[in-house]
Enzyme design. Structure first.
Site, PDB file in Angstrom:
ATOM      1  N   CYS A  92     -12.440  -4.184  -3.981  1.00 22.11           N
ATOM      2  CA  CYS A  92     -12.371  -4.829  -2.668  1.00 22.11           C
ATOM      3  C   CYS A  92     -12.727  -6.303  -2.795  1.00 22.11           C
ATOM      4  CB  CYS A  92     -13.318  -4.152  -1.691  1.00 22.11           C
ATOM      5  SG  CYS A  92     -13.299  -4.912  -0.037  1.00 22.11           S
ATOM      6  N   GLY A 132       1.785  -0.511  -4.011  1.00 21.25           N
ATOM      7  CA  GLY A 132       3.193  -0.790  -3.785  1.00 21.25           C
ATOM      8  C   GLY A 132       4.139   0.356  -4.043  1.00 21.25           C
ATOM      9  N   ARG A 152      -0.965   2.175   2.082  1.00 23.36           N
ATOM     10  CA  ARG A 152      -0.305   1.738   3.312  1.00 23.36           C
ATOM     11  C   ARG A 152       0.853   2.640   3.723  1.00 23.36           C
ATOM     12  NH1 ARG A 152       1.958  -3.421   2.359  1.00 23.36           N
ATOM     13  NH2 ARG A 152       1.616  -3.067   0.130  1.00 23.36           N
TER      14      ARG A 152
END
Length: 388
Positions: free
Chosen positions: A110, A238, A261
């Site tokens: 992070c 990705g 995501r």
């Protein structure tokens, strides 16, 4: 040492702040009830346990750790920790083991400013010896917990980036992995490494930009696998198609693939993976209506038991419906929740509402359906007018 059942997962859902809370993880298990995918919590700071005594507060704990899922899916839940001190990490692993957690991960990826100031997250990659001390403390706690209860073997892992700022050289990542895992020899190590295939910029980019702006470098992770065959390495970053997941699992020796995501935006993608990767027949994939009803039953019970806010319970449903209907449902849901709070005392009564959560959701869905039908009818009329 971790049980082999800990490492059976080929796919996992990444830890995401304000996304992978207990309610979202429950929704994912309803969508994919086969136990195929490892599910990660949001990052929790280790001092929540060592200093904040989170484990002693049943209500607050239930808001942060998916205690319900631990009852029958403990090997599939990973609690991610942020830590800068070995003692804090040691205490956190001990307390999590007592709760039934079987896999704890150390966040070394992070890049947020707040995390950097706390000397944990991605900044740990710049000091691999310090990170190794934290990991050894976590391992020590895991071994002690396993000694006390043979059925509570705990896996320890690290999640990192391929590089930091201007350094994305093979030497940088190799040194970090070798130091943290002890994987310089030929014997298998007990520490799994999950690598986000983007470097982290500690200055100049926001956490959101760090998830997309740095260029993907899957090849670097594949190379890492070849250089460290004794270390279990997972790939993150990705990947957004079932075909890509299958390709990575089939061609490079990657132990597992992590998705973030993509699942946040389309939780039903897990059902596609169940079919494409694991061979689940379409007839066994739950219907939208069944999953929605099961989730609403869970949400009503959870609110009654722990006082969870409707806004938190509603958040996992925002991506449940796709496209225009999903956007309309979210807008109506926000409006109805606000009205329910207002009718029952306003901000001062934030945990009390004038109607059950499930009722508000059904009202929001009905309003979204009506809005969608009206839009469709308008579009059809407009097309007829243009044609004539």
């Amino acid at each position: 040492m971790a049980s082999q059942t800990m490492w059976r997962f080929r796919t996992s859902v990444a830890p995401m702040v304000d996304v992978t809370d207990p309610s979202f993880l429950r929704l994912l298990r309803l969508i994919s009830p086969f136990g195929n995918h490892q599910l990660w919590t949001e990052m929790l700071h280790a001092n929540l346990f060592s200093r904040g005594q989170l484990h002693r507060d049943r209500i607050k704990l239930a808001h942060r750790v998916p205690v319900n899922e631990l009852r029958d899916f403990a090997d599939g839940i990973v609690v991610q920790l942020g830590a800068s001190q070995p003692a804090d990490a040691y205490e956190a692993v001990h307390r999590l083991a007592e709760l039934g957690v079987r896999h704890v991960n150390l966040n070394c990826g992070c890049p947020s400013r707040k995390v950097k100031m706390g000397a944990f997250g991605a900044v740990l990659m710049t000091t691999p010896e310090t990170t190794a001390q934290i990991v050894r403390a976590m391992e020590k706690a895991a071994v002690e917990a396993s000694s006390a209860n043979e059925s509570s073997r705990i896996a320890i892992s690290v999640k990192c980036r391929v590089g930091i700022d201007n350094d994305e050289t093979p030497e940088f990542l190799d040194r970090f992995v070798e130091t943290v895992t002890g994987g310089g020899g030929k014997s298998p190590t007990n520490i799994e490494v999950v690598v986000h295939a983007r470097r982290a910029w500690l200055d100049g980019l926001s956490p959101k930009e760090n998830r997309t702006a740095p260029e993907l470098n899957h090849a670097r992770v594949h190379e890492l696998v070849r250089r460290f065959p004794q270390v279990r390495i997972a790939l993150n970053g990705g990947i957004d198609t079932a075909e890509a997941v299958a390709a990575h699992l089939a061609t490079s020796g990657i132990a597992s693939v992590m998705l973030g995501r993509k699942i946040r935006e389309d939780p039903w993608f897990l059902a596609r993976l169940d079919q494409h990767i694991y061979g689940a027949p379409e007839s066994l994939i739950p219907s939208h209506s069944r999953v929605l009803q099961q989730y609403l039953d869970y949400a009503d019970a959870t609110h009654s038991d722990t006082g969870s806010r409707y806004s938190v319970l509603g958040r996992p449903l925002y991506a449940f419906f796709a496209g225009r209907k999903g956007r309309a449902m979210r807008a109506h849901m926000c409006r109805l929740v606000a009205q329910a709070k207002t009718r029952n005392g306003g901000p001062g009564a934030a945990h009390q509402y004038a109607a059950p959560f499930s009722q508000l959701v059904y009202e929001a869905v009905a309003a979204a359906d009506a809005e969608h039908a009206e839009h469709t009818q308008y579009a059809e009329h407009s097309q007829v007018a243009v044609s004539s």
